[in-house]
Design an enzyme around this catalytic site. Structure first.
Site, PDB file in Angstrom:
ATOM      1  N   LYS A  35       0.858  -1.195   0.000  1.00 26.61           N
ATOM      2  CA  LYS A  35       0.000   0.000   0.000  1.00 26.61           C
ATOM      3  C   LYS A  35       0.889   1.238   0.000  1.00 26.61           C
ATOM      4  O   LYS A  35       1.810   1.354   0.802  1.00 26.61           O
ATOM      5  CB  LYS A  35      -0.894   0.016   1.237  1.00 26.61           C
ATOM      6  N   ASP A  62      -3.382   4.375  -1.903  1.00 25.69           N
ATOM      7  CA  ASP A  62      -4.334   4.885  -0.903  1.00 25.69           C
ATOM      8  C   ASP A  62      -4.223   6.399  -0.814  1.00 25.69           C
ATOM      9  O   ASP A  62      -3.686   6.942   0.142  1.00 25.69           O
ATOM     10  CB  ASP A  62      -4.023   4.210   0.443  1.00 25.69           C
ATOM     11  N   LYS A  64      -7.038   8.393  -1.306  1.00 26.43           N
ATOM     12  CA  LYS A  64      -8.349   8.876  -0.812  1.00 26.43           C
ATOM     13  C   LYS A  64      -8.828  10.099  -1.604  1.00 26.43           C
ATOM     14  O   LYS A  64      -9.026  11.189  -1.033  1.00 26.43           O
ATOM     15  CB  LYS A  64      -8.266   9.206   0.682  1.00 26.43           C
ATOM     16  N   ASP A  67     -12.831  15.163  -4.667  1.00 23.13           N
ATOM     17  CA  ASP A  67     -12.765  16.427  -5.408  1.00 23.13           C
ATOM     18  C   ASP A  67     -13.998  16.475  -6.311  1.00 23.13           C
ATOM     19  O   ASP A  67     -14.876  15.616  -6.206  1.00 23.13           O
ATOM     20  CB  ASP A  67     -11.449  16.452  -6.228  1.00 23.13           C
ATOM     21  N   THR A 126     -11.017   6.754  10.681  1.00 19.36           N
ATOM     22  CA  THR A 126     -11.076   6.297  12.083  1.00 19.36           C
ATOM     23  C   THR A 126     -10.567   7.367  13.045  1.00 19.36           C
ATOM     24  O   THR A 126     -10.799   7.269  14.243  1.00 19.36           O
ATOM     25  CB  THR A 126     -10.266   5.002  12.288  1.00 19.36           C
ATOM     26  N   ARG A 216       3.289  -1.079  10.533  1.00 17.45           N
ATOM     27  CA  ARG A 216       4.442  -1.192  11.430  1.00 17.45           C
ATOM     28  C   ARG A 216       4.776  -2.603  11.908  1.00 17.45           C
ATOM     29  O   ARG A 216       5.964  -2.922  12.040  1.00 17.45           O
ATOM     30  CB  ARG A 216       4.264  -0.220  12.604  1.00 17.45           C
TER      31      ARG A 216
HETATM   32  O1  C5P Z   1       1.357   0.725  10.957  1.00 18.24           O
HETATM   33  P1  C5P Z   1      -0.084   0.366  10.888  1.00 18.24           P
HETATM   34  O2  C5P Z   1      -0.350  -1.128  10.806  1.00 18.24           O
HETATM   35  O3  C5P Z   1      -0.908   1.044  11.961  1.00 18.24           O
HETATM   36  O4  C5P Z   1      -0.544   0.959   9.502  1.00 18.24           O
HETATM   37  C1  C5P Z   1      -1.874   0.958   9.088  1.00 18.24           C
HETATM   38  C2  C5P Z   1      -2.011   1.643   7.773  1.00 18.24           C
HETATM   39  O5  C5P Z   1      -3.393   1.754   7.480  1.00 18.24           O
HETATM   40  C3  C5P Z   1      -1.458   3.058   7.731  1.00 18.24           C
HETATM   41  O6  C5P Z   1      -0.957   3.279   6.406  1.00 18.24           O
HETATM   42  C4  C5P Z   1      -2.645   3.920   8.001  1.00 18.24           C
HETATM   43  O7  C5P Z   1      -2.553   5.180   7.402  1.00 18.24           O
HETATM   44  C5  C5P Z   1      -3.750   3.102   7.349  1.00 18.24           C
HETATM   45  N1  C5P Z   1      -5.087   3.337   7.860  1.00 18.24           N
HETATM   46  C6  C5P Z   1      -5.413   3.187   9.203  1.00 18.24           C
HETATM   47  N2  C5P Z   1      -6.695   3.422   9.604  1.00 18.24           N
HETATM   48  C7  C5P Z   1      -7.615   3.777   8.714  1.00 18.24           C
HETATM   49  C8  C5P Z   1      -7.303   3.898   7.367  1.00 18.24           C
HETATM   50  C9  C5P Z   1      -5.999   3.662   6.973  1.00 18.24           C
HETATM   51  O8  C5P Z   1      -4.580   2.842  10.031  1.00 18.24           O
HETATM   52  N3  C5P Z   1      -8.842   3.963   9.102  1.00 18.24           N
END
Ligand code: C5P
Length: 236
Positions: A35, A62, A64, A67, A126, A216
């Site tokens: 992603k 991603d 988003k 527009d 979120t 992460r």
């Molecule tokens: O590091 P981590 O597992 O928290 O990464 C989650 C990924 O999903 C990040 O790129 C974050 O921006 C994305 N994301 C999220 N919650 C959302 C939408 C996208 O954590 N509601």
């Protein structure tokens, strides 16, 4: 499973093309795809996306988009030309914008003789709370807001929605045919961080997620491929 690998997209939330391509290469064949979000895209641009696609990665872009319909159609067409496999738009852009996105993806893909990318709607970020919704004039509960926007995405022919583990079961029950992409994946033993409403990969798939986004826990691991394989085993 996605062509024999777990349906996990690894969020390459790094700030350089070098680090992104190294990580992606280590993970190729061990996860469903990668992603690319706005941090990496804004730093390194479409040439990085093109390169990763050429190297055989399934790319979830991603960005988003939100527009006027004409602009979103153009952005979706450009992303489709780059060869991305899945991308996000904001459901709150409304039916005209969503229809324009879907049409642009289908028409551009047809010109390339390729299958159209999946167009996935973001319902409510979120990071938003009910207070934030009220602040921007949305006077319905978060649950209702998310469900109404998911219904709009379905009605306009989009492929699916992004849903946190928190919303997953309700959305899956109400929308059995939508693709659901779920971030916030953490093992029960993971140290706490800024993701609060988490689920393990196995639980999220059981609750109805189609694809998982993991950042992460893989990217920051000392052995990213080993971490991805461990998550895959945990879901088997
Ligand atoms: O590091 P981590 O597992 O928290 O990464 C989650 C990924 O999903 C990040 O790129 C974050 O921006 C994305 N994301 C999220 N919650 C959302 C939408 C996208 O954590 N509601």
């Amino acid at each position: 499973m996605l062509d024999g690998v777990p349906p996990i997209f690894v969020a390459l939330d790094v700030d350089s093309a070098l680090r992104a391509t190294e990580l992606a290469a280590r993970l190729l064949g061990h996860v469903g795809g990668i992603k690319i979000g706005s941090t990496l895209f804004t730093a390194e641009g479409p040439s990085l996306v093109r390169r990763l696609v050429e190297e055989g990665h399934r790319v979830f872009l991603d960005l988003k988009f939100h527009d006027i319909p004409h602009q979103v159609a153009g952005a979706v067409a450009s992303a489709t030309t780059l060869g991305v496999w899945m991308m996000t738009v904001h459901a709150s852009g409304g039916s005209e914008m969503l229809t324009a996105a879907r049409r642009a993806a289908a028409e551009t893909a047809a010109k390339r003789n390729a299958p159209p990318p999946l167009i996935i709607a973001v319902t409510a970020l979120t990071s938003l709370s009910e207070e934030t919704l009220a602040e921007i004039g949305v006077n319905r509960s978060m649950e209702r807001h998310v469900a109404e926007l998911a219904a709009l995405a379905e009605k306009t022919g989009l492929d699916g929605v992004v849903a946190s583990p928190w919303e997953l079961r309700t959305l899956r029950q109400r929308f059995p045919n939508l693709t659901i992409v779920t971030p916030g994946i953490r093992d029960a033993s993971a140290p706490p961080d800024d993701q609060s409403r988490t689920m393990s990969a196995r639980e999220a798939l059981a609750a109805g997620a189609t694809y998982l986004v993991v950042g992460r826990p893989i990217v920051a691991a000392s052995d990213p491929r080993g971490a991805a394989e461990a998550i895959a085993r945990s879901c088997a």
